[in-house]
Design a protein around this motif. Structure first.
Motif, PDB file in Angstrom:
ATOM      1  N   GLU A 111       0.807  -1.224   0.000  1.00 28.81           N
ATOM      2  CA  GLU A 111       0.000   0.000   0.000  1.00 28.81           C
ATOM      3  C   GLU A 111       0.842   1.276   0.000  1.00 28.81           C
ATOM      4  N   PRO A 112       1.946   1.362   0.780  1.00 31.39           N
ATOM      5  CA  PRO A 112       2.753   2.596   0.740  1.00 31.39           C
ATOM      6  C   PRO A 112       3.328   2.901  -0.637  1.00 31.39           C
ATOM      7  N   TRP A 113       3.487   1.889  -1.470  1.00 31.56           N
ATOM      8  CA  TRP A 113       4.076   2.113  -2.791  1.00 31.56           C
ATOM      9  C   TRP A 113       3.099   2.796  -3.745  1.00 31.56           C
ATOM     10  N   ARG A 114       1.817   2.832  -3.388  1.00 32.04           N
ATOM     11  CA  ARG A 114       0.858   3.575  -4.211  1.00 32.04           C
ATOM     12  C   ARG A 114       1.155   5.073  -4.154  1.00 32.04           C
ATOM     13  N   THR A 115       1.631   5.519  -2.996  1.00 32.60           N
ATOM     14  CA  THR A 115       1.988   6.928  -2.844  1.00 32.60           C
ATOM     15  C   THR A 115       3.418   7.181  -3.284  1.00 32.60           C
ATOM     16  N   HIS A 116       4.318   6.291  -2.894  1.00 40.54           N
ATOM     17  CA  HIS A 116       5.743   6.432  -3.227  1.00 40.54           C
ATOM     18  C   HIS A 116       6.054   5.472  -4.385  1.00 40.54           C
ATOM     19  N   ARG A 117       5.596   5.828  -5.560  1.00 48.36           N
ATOM     20  CA  ARG A 117       5.638   4.924  -6.709  1.00 48.36           C
ATOM     21  C   ARG A 117       7.051   4.605  -7.160  1.00 48.36           C
ATOM     22  N   ASP A 118       7.993   5.511  -6.918  1.00 43.87           N
ATOM     23  CA  ASP A 118       9.335   5.280  -7.426  1.00 43.87           C
ATOM     24  C   ASP A 118      10.112   4.269  -6.590  1.00 43.87           C
ATOM     25  N   VAL A 119       9.599   3.900  -5.408  1.00 46.29           N
ATOM     26  CA  VAL A 119      10.329   2.951  -4.558  1.00 46.29           C
ATOM     27  C   VAL A 119      10.336   1.567  -5.193  1.00 46.29           C
ATOM     28  N   GLN A 120       9.161   1.106  -5.621  1.00 44.40           N
ATOM     29  CA  GLN A 120       9.048  -0.176  -6.329  1.00 44.40           C
ATOM     30  C   GLN A 120       8.253   0.087  -7.605  1.00 44.40           C
ATOM     31  N   PRO A 121       8.924   0.460  -8.704  1.00 44.07           N
ATOM     32  CA  PRO A 121       8.216   0.991  -9.875  1.00 44.07           C
ATOM     33  C   PRO A 121       7.449  -0.031 -10.702  1.00 44.07           C
ATOM     34  N   THR A 122       7.800  -1.302 -10.629  1.00 41.58           N
ATOM     35  CA  THR A 122       7.145  -2.298 -11.479  1.00 41.58           C
ATOM     36  C   THR A 122       6.422  -3.340 -10.636  1.00 41.58           C
ATOM     37  N   ALA A 123       5.451  -4.006 -11.258  1.00 40.16           N
ATOM     38  CA  ALA A 123       4.692  -5.048 -10.564  1.00 40.16           C
ATOM     39  C   ALA A 123       5.600  -6.196 -10.137  1.00 40.16           C
ATOM     40  N   ALA A 124       6.558  -6.538 -10.975  1.00 35.63           N
ATOM     41  CA  ALA A 124       7.484  -7.630 -10.646  1.00 35.63           C
ATOM     42  C   ALA A 124       8.348  -7.262  -9.442  1.00 35.63           C
ATOM     43  N   ALA A 125       8.822  -6.022  -9.406  1.00 39.18           N
ATOM     44  CA  ALA A 125       9.638  -5.570  -8.281  1.00 39.18           C
ATOM     45  C   ALA A 125       8.823  -5.558  -6.991  1.00 39.18           C
ATOM     46  N   ARG A 126       7.556  -5.143  -7.088  1.00 35.76           N
ATOM     47  CA  ARG A 126       6.710  -5.112  -5.899  1.00 35.76           C
ATOM     48  C   ARG A 126       6.449  -6.519  -5.373  1.00 35.76           C
ATOM     49  N   ALA A 127       6.164  -7.456  -6.274  1.00 33.63           N
ATOM     50  CA  ALA A 127       5.896  -8.835  -5.853  1.00 33.63           C
ATOM     51  C   ALA A 127       7.124  -9.458  -5.194  1.00 33.63           C
ATOM     52  N   ALA A 128       8.290  -9.198  -5.770  1.00 31.71           N
ATOM     53  CA  ALA A 128       9.526  -9.745  -5.198  1.00 31.71           C
ATOM     54  C   ALA A 128       9.802  -9.144  -3.826  1.00 31.71           C
ATOM     55  N   ARG A 129       9.559  -7.838  -3.695  1.00 30.93           N
ATOM     56  CA  ARG A 129       9.815  -7.175  -2.412  1.00 30.93           C
ATOM     57  C   ARG A 129       8.834  -7.639  -1.352  1.00 30.93           C
ATOM     58  N   VAL A 130       7.589  -7.907  -1.714  1.00 31.55           N
ATOM     59  CA  VAL A 130       6.614  -8.440  -0.757  1.00 31.55           C
ATOM     60  C   VAL A 130       7.106  -9.771  -0.207  1.00 31.55           C
ATOM     61  N   ARG A 131       7.602 -10.635  -1.076  1.00 36.43           N
ATOM     62  CA  ARG A 131       8.114 -11.932  -0.618  1.00 36.43           C
ATOM     63  C   ARG A 131       9.304 -11.747   0.326  1.00 36.43           C
ATOM     64  N   GLU A 132      10.175 -10.798   0.014  1.00 41.72           N
ATOM     65  CA  GLU A 132      11.331 -10.529   0.867  1.00 41.72           C
ATOM     66  C   GLU A 132      10.895 -10.042   2.255  1.00 41.72           C
ATOM     67  N   LEU A 133       9.913  -9.147   2.273  1.00 37.79           N
ATOM     68  CA  LEU A 133       9.469  -8.592   3.548  1.00 37.79           C
ATOM     69  C   LEU A 133       8.732  -9.633   4.382  1.00 37.79           C
ATOM     70  N   LEU A 134       7.946 -10.467   3.754  1.00 39.11           N
ATOM     71  CA  LEU A 134       7.276 -11.542   4.480  1.00 39.11           C
ATOM     72  C   LEU A 134       8.313 -12.470   5.127  1.00 39.11           C
ATOM     73  N   ASP A 135       9.329 -12.811   4.367  1.00 35.69           N
ATOM     74  CA  ASP A 135      10.391 -13.660   4.905  1.00 35.69           C
ATOM     75  C   ASP A 135      11.145 -12.947   6.032  1.00 35.69           C
ATOM     76  N   LEU A 136      11.354 -11.648   5.884  1.00 40.26           N
ATOM     77  CA  LEU A 136      12.100 -10.869   6.873  1.00 40.26           C
ATOM     78  C   LEU A 136      11.399 -10.872   8.228  1.00 40.26           C
ATOM     79  N   VAL A 137      10.066 -10.854   8.227  1.00 38.94           N
ATOM     80  CA  VAL A 137       9.325 -10.816   9.498  1.00 38.94           C
ATOM     81  C   VAL A 137       8.831 -12.192   9.928  1.00 38.94           C
ATOM     82  N   GLY A 138       9.332 -13.239   9.287  1.00 44.39           N
ATOM     83  CA  GLY A 138       9.019 -14.597   9.725  1.00 44.39           C
ATOM     84  C   GLY A 138       7.714 -15.154   9.207  1.00 44.39           C
ATOM     85  N   LEU A 139       7.190 -14.610   8.103  1.00 49.53           N
ATOM     86  CA  LEU A 139       6.011 -15.165   7.455  1.00 49.53           C
ATOM     87  C   LEU A 139       6.430 -15.836   6.150  1.00 49.53           C
ATOM     88  N   ARG A 140       5.504 -16.599   5.565  1.00 49.38           N
ATOM     89  CA  ARG A 140       5.831 -17.343   4.350  1.00 49.38           C
ATOM     90  C   ARG A 140       5.400 -16.587   3.104  1.00 49.38           C
TER      91      ARG A 140
END
Length: 325
Positions: A111-140
């Motif tokens: 959701e924050p990337w809707r406002t800060h679009r340049d952080v994760q500019p593409t759908a592929a980058a957003r999906a990859a970053r979501v997986r990284e963050l889930l893993d970072l906080v101990g989720l699958r």
């Protein structure tokens, strides 16, 4: 001492209540270093949440200054302000109420990337970053398509932390982040916050009324009472040798997991109700509940008592009395 990331100086904030003025913050000073956790404690109504709202730029102080990495964020506009907002994020008290029940975990984190679009500019980058963050906080990674009601309380708070990390902030304000969780889950979330700090170097302002939690996580502690910071210093010094009677009363009421049989401080029962911030007591604001109060406490504002990096506002500081005994 780590380099200063956030410095608050003399911040005052009042609100109009009917025909009166309520002083929520009265000359608050606060400092947070890079990679440091500062605990902010005090009873309900002392001003903790108002200070958090000021730091998130949701409220503008009437007086005083806020400096973040040497910049006053209240002077920023447009793109500069938008870029600054990435640097400070928040984890809320209720992990369920702070998440939109109609959005999946992936949508919530992104959701924050809707406002800060340049952080994760593409759908592929957003999906990859979501997986990284889930893993970072101990989720699958498979949790990305689940909804908040499909997670436990601890998992929802991990999800909230992942969302706070999405913009790679330098400071996270944690407002009672574990108070709604069971004890075993609290420990998991606290350990996660510590691991993330060590890995990412993020700073925390940890707001809580639970002193046992604050003692576990904080490097330094600030104690608030009726809109003022009445004591602050290294956590060990504040907990083991409090200067202010109010701090001592809070410490004596805190539960302990120590089973060694070592002596605990005698319980201090405060008399009377917390005074109204609409009409605070003269002189020392704590005097109406303090067992040490004298006429001087009513007539004069308490001075700053300093012992190295440990300071308190009191006419009769406790550590001084103990040292002279």
């Amino acid at each position: 001492m780590p380099d200063t990331l956030l410095e608050v100086s003399g911040v005052r904030k009042t609100f109009r209540v009917a025909r009166n003025r309520l002083t929520a913050l009265d000359g608050v000073d606060l400092r947070i270093g890079r990679g440091e956790t500062v605990g902010l404690v005090g009873e309900s109504g002392c001003g903790k949440s108002t200070l958090a709202r000021v730091l998130m730029l949701l409220e503008r102080p009437d007086e005083g200054t806020v400096s973040f990495a040497g910049v006053d964020p209240f002077t920023l506009r447009g793109k500069e302000l938008l870029a600054w907002r990435r640097r400070v994020q928040m984890v809320f008290q209720d992990p369920f109420a702070s998440l939109n029940a109609r959005m999946t975990a992936a949508e919530l984190i992104g959701e924050p990337w809707r406002t800060h679009r340049d952080v994760q500019p593409t759908a592929a980058a957003r999906a990859a970053r979501v997986r990284e963050l889930l893993d970072l906080v101990g989720l699958r990674a498979g949790d990305a398509e689940r909804y908040p009601n499909e997670f436990s309380g601890g998992q929802r708070q991990r999800l909230g932390i992942a969302r706070a990390l999405a913009l790679e902030p330098e400071l996270i304000i944690c407002d009672e982040p574990v108070s709604a969780l069971d004890l075993s889950v609290q420990a998991q979330v606290l350990n996660l916050l510590a691991e993330l700090q060590e890995r990412l170097g993020v700073s925390y302002l940890f707001i809580s009324h639970d002193l046992s939690v604050v003692r576990h996580v904080a490097d330094r502690v600030s104690v608030m009472y009726l809109g003022k910071v009445i004591e602050h210093g290294p956590a060990e010094a504040v907990f083991d040798q409090p200067l202010h009677p109010y701090t001592a009363a809070l410490m004596s009421a805190a539960p302990s997991l120590d089973v060694s049989g070592s002596a605990r401080p005698e319980r201090i029962l405060l008399q009377g109700e917390l005074p109204s911030p609409l009409n605070p007591p003269s002189g020392c604001r704590f005097r109406t509940r303090c067992w040490q109060a004298t006429d001087r406490c009513a007539a004069e504002a308490p001075p700053v008592v300093s012992r190295e990096a440990h300071e308190g506002l009191c006419h009769f500081p406790l550590a001084a009395a103990a040292a002279s005994a």
